[in-house]
Enzyme design. Structure first.
Site, PDB file in Angstrom:
ATOM      1  N   ARG B 295      -2.442   5.842   1.592  1.00  0.00           N
ATOM      2  CA  ARG B 295      -1.913   7.045   2.239  1.00  0.00           C
ATOM      3  C   ARG B 295      -1.039   7.767   1.218  1.00  0.00           C
ATOM      4  O   ARG B 295       0.022   7.282   0.855  1.00  0.00           O
ATOM      5  CB  ARG B 295      -1.116   6.638   3.479  1.00  0.00           C
ATOM      6  N   HIS B 299       3.773   9.005   6.429  1.00  0.00           N
ATOM      7  CA  HIS B 299       3.043   8.482   7.590  1.00  0.00           C
ATOM      8  C   HIS B 299       2.732   9.624   8.569  1.00  0.00           C
ATOM      9  O   HIS B 299       1.601   9.794   9.020  1.00  0.00           O
ATOM     10  CB  HIS B 299       3.873   7.402   8.271  1.00  0.00           C
ATOM     11  N   TYR B 308      11.108   3.770   1.453  1.00  0.00           N
ATOM     12  CA  TYR B 308      10.506   2.442   1.351  1.00  0.00           C
ATOM     13  C   TYR B 308       9.477   2.271   0.244  1.00  0.00           C
ATOM     14  O   TYR B 308       9.006   1.180   0.014  1.00  0.00           O
ATOM     15  CB  TYR B 308       9.911   2.016   2.704  1.00  0.00           C
TER      16      TYR B 308
END
Ligand SMILES: Cc1ncc(C[n+]2csc(CCOP(=O)(O)OP(=O)(O)O)c2C)c(N)n1
Lengths: 326, 412
Positions: B295, B299, B308
């Protein structure tokens, strides 16, 4: 020592305080550690308490709740986060079958002393399953305590009381109010349980009861009604199960009128239970039927329609008009 | 508490700062791309030996490549427009697919019209291959509707937000295909055999629903392809912290084949999915496919991936871009370079046009009428709800004096 803080920050401080007080308190859930949760309620906890006390779980609600039960049996006090209201259902089986019944089944040999935190309610413009009010499902299950906070001080106090409770607590957080600031005093120690109804505002004409996200609407309605010369008594339930109904009954005995405001669908709901019990216990004090302002009995609609669906100022004032016109 | 955590329980109760990510974590997933991964087109744009060996037969023509290229470019373009519209407050949220174009176009193009697809919520590329106009996706993200395409006609189910739910629904649908005798019949004269495909992420593989879906598929021989887009992250949680084995190997435990494909290689995704669907149609299903991809964006537009993951990671994955490798291949190997240049320019123009149309549609999209809220909740009249609807409309009509329902919610 009062400070204006957001409800989200108050929850974070409440978690910190509970974790400092008791090394057995664990924080677990999807994205709670590194990310600090999608709402950042658990922000910084992993850094400060270590990855063994604050940990990301796999994406599996039944897993989260079921393993929390096991951890509780080992003496830990897990605080599990469910990311959004609509995602608690994969874990619902564990809540109904294990969390709620462990103490009863084992005759107290084990207790599921754990907290399940659920951000709930609508009004944030989200996609499906992110705006629901599933509290009635939990109120229907014996063995659980179900509470909902509505401001920073309560968020802070109630979360600590929930964590300290030997009973499992389903802890509802009004996600729409996460970013609203209100007064918080962290030095103050509550003298009595925060799991009780509280009169937020006194009045003589109509009693209006709400909890969690609807409190903002209810308080705004009381202000607006005052401008029209009507005095509303506002009660925040805080504890949804068990219901602390005495303050509501006392109030209704004075005002003779009750409006209950909840975002959840109306039928077979907590708001229905309140109406039924007030009718049973204070029938002769009632001057009008109890009126509920609630969500429609439809799946939570797409966001362009949610302002129509949700209880708002107009709907609450309309209900007040109706109870007064009897 | 990762299973591999060597510090065990020793640190319980200890404070301290989190350790820096270990080197193998810095570039999520990347090192695994070469192991047991089906690849037909290399990141450098060359056909690989697998492409020629015929294990997953695919006739690679320039036409095929151009079609897939066009698909991916157009899909990426409107995906970017979705992001922009969200930033401008026109959409409540957008779920980007950047980086996953090959997995979606490759697998989607493998479907036949009679097949059924059950997406999660990121499958804008698969929707495209089912003939759903991208403007049809807007309603969900603008909050006008939960779904605006007809899943019965398009054979592309509505988006599913609850992680993993659709995997069970797909399995049940495939069980129905088998019960109806639409599997393994050969297609002589009659209706063609059918298969089902369902899409889910790496994170979803932790959900009970996905496990149960696979158990049922195995138990009932359901003709279903489990297409997992392993984009390495479930919001902030990396896949290597939820599975000790590569995801495709989980299929072993259920007793059906699991194949890992290079999810950034559109040819591999097409060839392997076509094979898997054929297996299902002929009665040999189910199959699990793990498309190993990444990805590239957040998100969703509500997420902040800088919390993160490292930028090194996305930089490294950029080199494996699914569109770029097809482009390089076409440039290097096309028979007529002038025609190829013209083709690229044409696709670009088409993409810009699509984006503009997407934007206009979004801005002009009407808000549904209030009673839409009550429609289709039940198939047969429901007296309680009918009454509620009437009361609700009545209540709204009460605002007529001050300009009708449009001013609803304002001051009294
Ligand atoms: C049952 C459930 N729990 C939690 C969520 C919130 N959530 C939405 S997407 C997501 C991560 C999904 O990751 P993955 O399955 O890998 O799919 P991806 O989004 O990466 O494509 C989470 C936790 C949800 N939608 N449903």
């Amino acid at each position: 020592m009062k400070e204006q803080v957001t409800l989200a920050k108050a929850l974070n401080l409440g978690l910190r305080s509970a974790m400092e007080a008791d090394p057995k308190v664990l924080v677990m859930g999807e994205d709670v550690a590194t990310l600090g949760g999608v709402f950042r309620i658990t922000d910084g906890l992993k850094k400060d308490f270590g990855e063994h006390r604050v940990f990301d779980t796999p994406l599996a609600e039944s897993g989260i709740i079921g393993t929390a039960v096991g951890l509780a049996m080992r003496g830990y006090r897990p605080v599990a986060e469910i990311q959004f209201d609509g995602f608690v259902f994969p874990g619902f089986d564990q809540i109904v079958s294990q969390v709620a019944k462990l103490g009863f089944r084992t005759q107290g040999a084990f207790r599921a002393s754990m907290v399940i935190r659920i951000p709930f309610g609508g009004g944030i413009g989200a996609v499906e399953h992110h705006s629901e009010s599933p509290e009635s499902f939990f109120c229907h299950i014996a063995g659980l305590r179900v509470v909902a906070c509505s401001n920073a001080q309560d968020a802070y106090d109630m979360l600590q009381e929930a964590i300290a409770s030997d009973d499992p607590v389903v802890f509802f957080e009004p996600k729409r109010r996460y970013w609203e600031k209100s007064a918080l005093d962290v030095t103050r120690t509550p003298t009595e349980s925060t799991f009780s109804s509280v009169v937020r505002r006194s009045g003589n004409d109509v009693t209006v009861v709400g909890y969690g996200p609807t409190m903002a609407v209810v308080e705004a309605a009381a202000t607006a009604a005052q401008a029209e010369g009507r005095s509303l008594e506002v009660i925040d339930l805080r504890s949804l199960s068990p219901l602390d109904l005495d303050p509501v009954l006392d109030s209704v005995r004075r005002t003779g009128r009750l409006v209950v405001v909840s975002e959840a669908p109306r039928e077979a709901s907590l708001s229905g239970d309140i109406a039924a019990r007030v009718t049973e216990e204070a029938f002769y004090s009632l001057a009008a039927p109890v009126i509920r302002v609630a969500g429609a009995d439809v799946p939570y609609p797409p966001t362009r329609m949610e302002s129509l669906y949700l209880p708002d100022l107009d709907k609450v004032l309309d209900a007040v008009d109706r109870v007064l016109s009897f | 508490m990762a299973p591999s955590d060597p510090t065990g329980a020793a640190g319980i109760g200890a404070g301290g700062t989190p350790a820096a990510p270990p080197p193998h974590r810095v570039v999520a997933g990347l090192k695994a791309t070469t192991d047991h991964t089906v690849q037909l087109l290399s990141p450098e744009g060359e056909l690989t030996p697998t492409a020629l060996s015929g294990e997953y037969p695919l006739e690679v023509t320039e036409d095929l490549l151009r079609g897939l290229y066009r698909d991916m470019v157009l899909v990426r373009r409107f995906d970017r427009e979705g992001n922009a519209l969200q930033r401008q407050g026109q959409l409540g949220i957008w779920v980007p697919l950047l980086g996953q174009e090959a997995a979606q176009i490759g697998s989607g193009r493998a479907l036949q019209p009679q097949d059924m697809a059950f997406p999660s919520y990121r499958e804008h590329g698969v929707a495209w291959t089912r003939g759903i106009d991208p403007t049809d996706l807007i309603g969900v993200f603008r909050g006008a509707d939960h779904s605006t395409w007809n899943p019965a006609e398009t054979r592309f189910h509505t988006y599913t937000i609850v992680i993993g739910n659709q995997v069970l629904n797909a399995t049940g649908y495939a069980m129905g295909q088998r019960l109806d005798g639409r599997v393994g019949s050969g297609t002589d004269g009659g209706a063609p055999d059918e298969a089902t495909i369902t899409y889910f992420g790496d994170g979803a593989t932790s959900e009970g629903d996905v496990h149960e879906g696979m158990v049922f598929a195995a138990a009932f021989d359901a003709p279903v392809v489990f297409f997992c887009q392993n984009n390495q992250w479930a919001i902030s949680h990396p896949v290597d912290q939820v599975s000790r084995v590569p995801l495709y190997r989980r299929a072993d435990g259920y007793g059906f084949p699991g194949v890992r494909v290079d999810g950034n290689d559109v040819l591999a995704c097409l060839a392997v999915t076509r094979w898997a669907l054929d297996e299902c149609r002929s009665g040999n299903g189910p199959v699990m496919i793990e498309a190993f991809t990444y990805r590239m964006d957040a998100h969703t537009t509500s997420d902040d991936p800088t919390r993160y993951r490292t930028s090194d990671e996305s930089e490294a994955w950029k080199l494996l871009d699914p569109i770029e490798r097809v482009r390089v291949h076409l440039v290097r190997h096309s028979t007529d370079s002038a025609a190829t240049a013209e083709f690229f320019a044409g696709v670009q123009a088409e993409a810009d046009e699509l984006a503009a149309r997407f934007r206009t549609f979004c801005l002009e999209m009407p808000t549904p009428p209030p009673d839409r809220m009550f429609s289709e909740v039940y198939a047969t009249p429901h007296h309680q709800l009918d009454r509620q609807r009437a009361e609700f409309l009545d209540y709204l009509a009460g605002f007529a004096d001050d300009g009708g329902a449009a001013t609803h919610g304002g001051a009294r």
